[in-house]
Scaffold this motif. Structure first.
Motif, mmCIF file in Angstrom:
data_model
loop_
_atom_site.group_PDB
_atom_site.id
_atom_site.type_symbol
_atom_site.label_atom_id
_atom_site.label_comp_id
_atom_site.label_asym_id
_atom_site.label_seq_id
_atom_site.Cartn_x
_atom_site.Cartn_y
_atom_site.Cartn_z
ATOM 1 N N PRO A 9 -20.125 4.626 10.194
ATOM 2 C CA PRO A 9 -20.674 4.456 11.551
ATOM 3 C C PRO A 9 -20.202 3.168 12.228
ATOM 4 O O PRO A 9 -20.007 3.128 13.430
ATOM 5 C CB PRO A 9 -22.185 4.420 11.316
ATOM 6 C CG PRO A 9 -22.396 5.103 10.015
ATOM 7 C CD PRO A 9 -21.151 4.874 9.200
ATOM 8 N N LYS A 10 -19.989 2.158 11.450
ATOM 9 C CA LYS A 10 -19.645 0.857 12.021
ATOM 10 C C LYS A 10 -18.136 0.623 12.101
ATOM 11 O O LYS A 10 -17.649 -0.093 12.972
ATOM 12 C CB LYS A 10 -20.290 -0.219 11.144
ATOM 13 C CG LYS A 10 -20.415 -1.554 11.770
ATOM 14 C CD LYS A 10 -21.219 -2.459 10.873
ATOM 15 C CE LYS A 10 -21.383 -3.821 11.481
ATOM 16 N NZ LYS A 10 -22.113 -4.726 10.626
ATOM 17 N N TYR A 11 -17.380 1.250 11.154
ATOM 18 C CA TYR A 11 -15.976 0.879 11.009
ATOM 19 C C TYR A 11 -15.170 2.086 10.530
ATOM 20 O O TYR A 11 -15.465 2.651 9.489
ATOM 21 C CB TYR A 11 -15.895 -0.268 9.987
ATOM 22 C CG TYR A 11 -14.520 -0.834 9.773
ATOM 23 C CD1 TYR A 11 -13.900 -1.578 10.756
ATOM 24 C CD2 TYR A 11 -13.863 -0.625 8.572
ATOM 25 C CE1 TYR A 11 -12.637 -2.115 10.553
ATOM 26 C CE2 TYR A 11 -12.604 -1.156 8.356
ATOM 27 C CZ TYR A 11 -11.994 -1.898 9.353
ATOM 28 O OH TYR A 11 -10.759 -2.427 9.150
ATOM 29 N N SER A 12 -14.160 2.481 11.283
ATOM 30 C CA SER A 12 -13.290 3.554 10.827
ATOM 31 C C SER A 12 -11.860 3.018 10.743
ATOM 32 O O SER A 12 -11.475 2.130 11.497
ATOM 33 C CB SER A 12 -13.367 4.769 11.745
ATOM 34 O OG SER A 12 -12.925 4.429 13.024
ATOM 35 N N ARG A 13 -11.100 3.611 9.819
ATOM 36 C CA ARG A 13 -9.784 3.044 9.543
ATOM 37 C C ARG A 13 -8.851 4.136 9.000
ATOM 38 O O ARG A 13 -9.279 5.026 8.286
ATOM 39 C CB ARG A 13 -9.984 1.947 8.505
ATOM 40 C CG ARG A 13 -8.819 1.193 8.101
ATOM 41 C CD ARG A 13 -9.295 0.072 7.220
ATOM 42 N NE ARG A 13 -8.210 -0.380 6.378
ATOM 43 C CZ ARG A 13 -8.233 -1.479 5.701
ATOM 44 N NH1 ARG A 13 -9.284 -2.240 5.704
ATOM 45 N NH2 ARG A 13 -7.211 -1.844 4.984
ATOM 46 N N VAL A 14 -7.579 4.017 9.318
ATOM 47 C CA VAL A 14 -6.539 4.875 8.751
ATOM 48 C C VAL A 14 -5.484 3.952 8.149
ATOM 49 O O VAL A 14 -5.042 3.001 8.793
ATOM 50 C CB VAL A 14 -5.892 5.776 9.825
ATOM 51 C CG1 VAL A 14 -4.765 6.596 9.234
ATOM 52 C CG2 VAL A 14 -6.926 6.676 10.472
ATOM 53 N N GLU A 15 -5.096 4.231 6.909
ATOM 54 C CA GLU A 15 -4.087 3.420 6.220
ATOM 55 C C GLU A 15 -2.930 4.307 5.787
ATOM 56 O O GLU A 15 -3.123 5.408 5.307
ATOM 57 C CB GLU A 15 -4.669 2.766 4.964
ATOM 58 C CG GLU A 15 -5.745 1.759 5.219
ATOM 59 C CD GLU A 15 -6.314 1.236 3.916
ATOM 60 O OE1 GLU A 15 -6.498 0.013 3.830
ATOM 61 O OE2 GLU A 15 -6.565 2.034 2.995
ATOM 62 N N CYS A 16 -1.759 3.785 5.948
ATOM 63 C CA CYS A 16 -0.530 4.423 5.485
ATOM 64 C C CYS A 16 0.057 3.499 4.430
ATOM 65 O O CYS A 16 0.395 2.346 4.737
ATOM 66 C CB CYS A 16 0.425 4.529 6.663
ATOM 67 S SG CYS A 16 1.095 6.126 6.943
ATOM 68 N N LYS A 17 0.168 3.982 3.194
ATOM 69 C CA LYS A 17 0.665 3.118 2.123
ATOM 70 C C LYS A 17 1.721 3.848 1.294
ATOM 71 O O LYS A 17 1.720 5.070 1.197
ATOM 72 C CB LYS A 17 -0.464 2.720 1.171
ATOM 73 C CG LYS A 17 -1.512 1.843 1.781
ATOM 74 C CD LYS A 17 -2.552 1.489 0.745
ATOM 75 C CE LYS A 17 -3.626 0.618 1.355
ATOM 76 N NZ LYS A 17 -4.659 0.272 0.401
ATOM 77 N N PHE A 18 2.568 3.049 0.705
ATOM 78 C CA PHE A 18 3.491 3.535 -0.314
ATOM 79 C C PHE A 18 3.197 2.732 -1.574
ATOM 80 O O PHE A 18 2.938 1.531 -1.504
ATOM 81 C CB PHE A 18 4.951 3.323 0.101
ATOM 82 C CG PHE A 18 5.901 3.496 -1.041
ATOM 83 C CD1 PHE A 18 6.215 4.761 -1.498
ATOM 84 C CD2 PHE A 18 6.442 2.404 -1.690
ATOM 85 C CE1 PHE A 18 7.066 4.918 -2.575
ATOM 86 C CE2 PHE A 18 7.289 2.553 -2.768
ATOM 87 C CZ PHE A 18 7.607 3.824 -3.203
ATOM 88 N N GLU A 19 3.233 3.398 -2.719
ATOM 89 C CA GLU A 19 2.917 2.729 -3.974
ATOM 90 C C GLU A 19 3.900 3.135 -5.065
ATOM 91 O O GLU A 19 4.319 4.286 -5.147
ATOM 92 C CB GLU A 19 1.504 3.123 -4.390
ATOM 93 C CG GLU A 19 0.971 2.389 -5.574
ATOM 94 C CD GLU A 19 -0.484 2.738 -5.825
ATOM 95 O OE1 GLU A 19 -0.770 3.234 -6.932
ATOM 96 O OE2 GLU A 19 -1.317 2.527 -4.916
ATOM 97 N N LEU A 20 4.241 2.165 -5.879
ATOM 98 C CA LEU A 20 5.120 2.391 -7.024
ATOM 99 C C LEU A 20 4.524 1.641 -8.208
ATOM 100 O O LEU A 20 4.277 0.444 -8.106
ATOM 101 C CB LEU A 20 6.503 1.825 -6.695
ATOM 102 C CG LEU A 20 7.625 2.299 -7.572
ATOM 103 C CD1 LEU A 20 8.655 2.982 -6.694
ATOM 104 C CD2 LEU A 20 8.268 1.150 -8.270
ATOM 105 N N SER A 21 4.244 2.348 -9.302
ATOM 106 C CA SER A 21 3.655 1.721 -10.489
ATOM 107 C C SER A 21 4.548 1.938 -11.693
ATOM 108 O O SER A 21 5.160 2.996 -11.844
ATOM 109 C CB SER A 21 2.278 2.310 -10.780
ATOM 110 O OG SER A 21 1.382 2.013 -9.757
ATOM 111 N N GLN A 22 4.589 0.924 -12.533
ATOM 112 C CA GLN A 22 5.332 0.983 -13.790
ATOM 113 C C GLN A 22 4.526 0.244 -14.842
ATOM 114 O O GLN A 22 3.827 -0.728 -14.528
ATOM 115 C CB GLN A 22 6.686 0.275 -13.660
ATOM 116 C CG GLN A 22 7.679 0.980 -12.792
ATOM 117 C CD GLN A 22 8.246 2.200 -13.468
ATOM 118 O OE1 GLN A 22 8.955 2.102 -14.450
ATOM 119 N NE2 GLN A 22 7.912 3.364 -12.943
#
Length: 189
Positions: A99-112
């Protein structure tokens, strides 16, 4: 595609996962793959290549393959990172609505994992990737038997660097479609 291009090897489906193994056993095939990847490796897997080169040089007297060093060229000079992303990269879009805060995130991730099966650290090449993507390397899953390092884009500029790179050196597998959907969301930013 790789088998067709190399004109060598046999394919077998890996049990329990959606993956295939390309096995190359012929002398000609081993020489071909060695010549193609020698000088183009960026990870501790280079030591496995060095073992293969030692074996080939010992087994076949008529050849003398030199061991080339790790490739330290700029990441944006070739498709190496694209292949690495194809194997281990992950594109994500996350939405948060409160209700107070909306957000959209675009991320790329690489794990090893932090260390390979020979206890060699994967940190150096991941730091190079992180620097290129305007990010950093973070230790994750540190309390598990196989702790990992993670590179994650954390800024619009880092995502744009990746978009530009993958426009020059496109993905060829199923991650291509993930990337295309990810770009649709990124374009809103």
């Amino acid at each position: 595609m790789i088998q067709k291009e190399l004109k060598n090897g046999s394919l077998s489906k890996k049990k329990g996962v959606n993956a295939y193994i390309l096995t190359i056993n012929s002398y000609e095939g081993l020489l071909l793959v060695t010549s193609l990847i020698n000088g183009n490796m960026r990870t501790p897997k280079i030591y496995a290549l060095y073992n293969l080169i030692d074996w080939l040089n010992l087994k076949f007297e008529e050849i003398n393959i030199p061991k080339k060093y790790l490739n330290n060229s700029q990441l944006d000079s070739n498709a190496w990172l694209s292949g690495f992303i194809e194997a281990d990269g992950h594109f994500s879009v996350r939405t948060t609505t409160t209700p107070k805060y909306s957000r959209v995130e675009c991320k790329f991730e690489l794990s090893q994992r932090q260390n390979d099966h020979n206890s060699r650290s994967n940190l150096n090449f991941l730091e190079i990737i992180a620097h290129y993507l305007l990010s950093s390397v973070k230790a994750v899953r540190v309390n598990r038997p196989n702790p990992e390092y993670r590179v994650r884009t954390t800024s619009l500029n880092g995502n744009l660097v990746l978009e530009n790179y993958l426009s020059t050196f496109p993905l060829f597998g199923s991650k291509y479609l993930d990337f295309k959907d990810w770009i649709k969301v990124l374009d809103y930013f």
